[in-house]
Design a protein around this motif. Structure first.
Motif, PDB file in Angstrom:
ATOM      1  N   ALA A 178      -0.318  17.109  -3.292  1.00 50.88           N
ATOM      2  CA  ALA A 178       0.188  15.761  -3.044  1.00 50.88           C
ATOM      3  C   ALA A 178       1.546  15.737  -2.347  1.00 50.88           C
ATOM      4  O   ALA A 178       1.831  14.824  -1.575  1.00 50.88           O
ATOM      5  N   ASP A 179       2.374  16.733  -2.587  1.00 47.80           N
ATOM      6  CA  ASP A 179       3.726  16.728  -2.010  1.00 47.80           C
ATOM      7  C   ASP A 179       3.822  17.534  -0.716  1.00 47.80           C
ATOM      8  O   ASP A 179       4.907  17.810  -0.224  1.00 47.80           O
ATOM      9  N   LYS A 180       2.695  17.893  -0.121  1.00 52.17           N
ATOM     10  CA  LYS A 180       2.680  18.742   1.076  1.00 52.17           C
ATOM     11  C   LYS A 180       2.694  17.945   2.381  1.00 52.17           C
ATOM     12  O   LYS A 180       2.780  18.518   3.455  1.00 52.17           O
ATOM     13  N   GLY A 181       2.577  16.622   2.302  1.00 49.52           N
ATOM     14  CA  GLY A 181       2.576  15.807   3.513  1.00 49.52           C
ATOM     15  C   GLY A 181       1.241  15.768   4.222  1.00 49.52           C
ATOM     16  O   GLY A 181       1.167  15.488   5.413  1.00 49.52           O
ATOM     17  N   TYR A 182       0.157  16.055   3.499  1.00 49.62           N
ATOM     18  CA  TYR A 182      -1.170  16.087   4.107  1.00 49.62           C
ATOM     19  C   TYR A 182      -1.771  14.694   4.281  1.00 49.62           C
ATOM     20  O   TYR A 182      -2.684  14.518   5.076  1.00 49.62           O
ATOM     21  N   THR A 183      -1.282  13.736   3.530  1.00 49.48           N
ATOM     22  CA  THR A 183      -1.754  12.359   3.664  1.00 49.48           C
ATOM     23  C   THR A 183      -0.560  11.414   3.720  1.00 49.48           C
ATOM     24  O   THR A 183       0.554  11.760   3.336  1.00 49.48           O
ATOM     25  N   LYS A 184      -0.854  10.205   4.191  1.00 54.71           N
ATOM     26  CA  LYS A 184       0.153   9.152   4.224  1.00 54.71           C
ATOM     27  C   LYS A 184      -0.536   7.876   3.759  1.00 54.71           C
ATOM     28  O   LYS A 184      -1.657   7.585   4.178  1.00 54.71           O
ATOM     29  N   THR A 185       0.129   7.149   2.892  1.00 51.20           N
ATOM     30  CA  THR A 185      -0.454   5.923   2.364  1.00 51.20           C
ATOM     31  C   THR A 185       0.372   4.733   2.825  1.00 51.20           C
ATOM     32  O   THR A 185       1.595   4.708   2.668  1.00 51.20           O
ATOM     33  N   ASN A 186      -0.309   3.763   3.407  1.00 54.94           N
ATOM     34  CA  ASN A 186       0.305   2.497   3.782  1.00 54.94           C
ATOM     35  C   ASN A 186      -0.306   1.421   2.911  1.00 54.94           C
ATOM     36  O   ASN A 186      -1.449   1.530   2.469  1.00 54.94           O
ATOM     37  N   PHE A 187       0.452   0.382   2.682  1.00 55.01           N
ATOM     38  CA  PHE A 187      -0.057  -0.740   1.899  1.00 55.01           C
ATOM     39  C   PHE A 187      -0.232  -1.926   2.825  1.00 55.01           C
ATOM     40  O   PHE A 187       0.720  -2.386   3.450  1.00 55.01           O
ATOM     41  N   ALA A 188      -1.461  -2.358   2.955  1.00 53.23           N
ATOM     42  CA  ALA A 188      -1.783  -3.463   3.847  1.00 53.23           C
ATOM     43  C   ALA A 188      -2.275  -4.650   3.038  1.00 53.23           C
ATOM     44  O   ALA A 188      -3.071  -4.493   2.117  1.00 53.23           O
ATOM     45  N   PRO A 189      -1.787  -5.818   3.392  1.00 56.51           N
ATOM     46  CA  PRO A 189      -2.255  -7.006   2.663  1.00 56.51           C
ATOM     47  C   PRO A 189      -3.665  -7.389   3.100  1.00 56.51           C
ATOM     48  O   PRO A 189      -3.927  -7.574   4.280  1.00 56.51           O
ATOM     49  N   ASP A 190      -4.582  -7.428   2.136  1.00 58.38           N
ATOM     50  CA  ASP A 190      -5.924  -7.930   2.421  1.00 58.38           C
ATOM     51  C   ASP A 190      -5.960  -9.442   2.236  1.00 58.38           C
ATOM     52  O   ASP A 190      -6.802 -10.124   2.781  1.00 58.38           O
ATOM     53  N   ASP A 191      -5.061  -9.920   1.437  1.00 59.16           N
ATOM     54  CA  ASP A 191      -4.852 -11.361   1.315  1.00 59.16           C
ATOM     55  C   ASP A 191      -3.387 -11.573   0.927  1.00 59.16           C
ATOM     56  O   ASP A 191      -2.648 -10.620   0.744  1.00 59.16           O
ATOM     57  N   VAL A 192      -2.956 -12.762   0.810  1.00 58.04           N
ATOM     58  CA  VAL A 192      -1.547 -13.056   0.583  1.00 58.04           C
ATOM     59  C   VAL A 192      -1.066 -12.548  -0.775  1.00 58.04           C
ATOM     60  O   VAL A 192       0.075 -12.115  -0.908  1.00 58.04           O
TER      61      VAL A 192
END
Length: 58
Positions: free
Chosen positions: A7-21
């Motif tokens: 998890a701490d290796k930088g293999y993924t990146k997570t963004n949070f996108a609004p699906d609704d308000v």
């Protein structure tokens, strides 16, 4: 699925996108470093992408 030990290796990146308000939903994507890690891991076990198998047969 990425295991906790990576998890701490930088293999993924997570963004949070609004699906609704009212709510934000996480969208996790593999980074280039993560894709290379998966490629090298599979290659070490003899598993290659189809395009590379086609090149070896030529």
């Amino acid at each position: 699925m990425l295991y906790q030990k990576y998890a701490d290796k930088g293999y993924t990146k997570t963004n949070f996108a609004p699906d609704d308000v009212a709510q934000l939903h996480p969208h996790t994507k593999w980074t280039q470093q993560g894709m290379l890690f998966v490629y090298e891991l599979l290659k070490s076990k003899g598993i290659l992408p189809m395009v590379e198998l086609d090149e070896q047969a030529s």
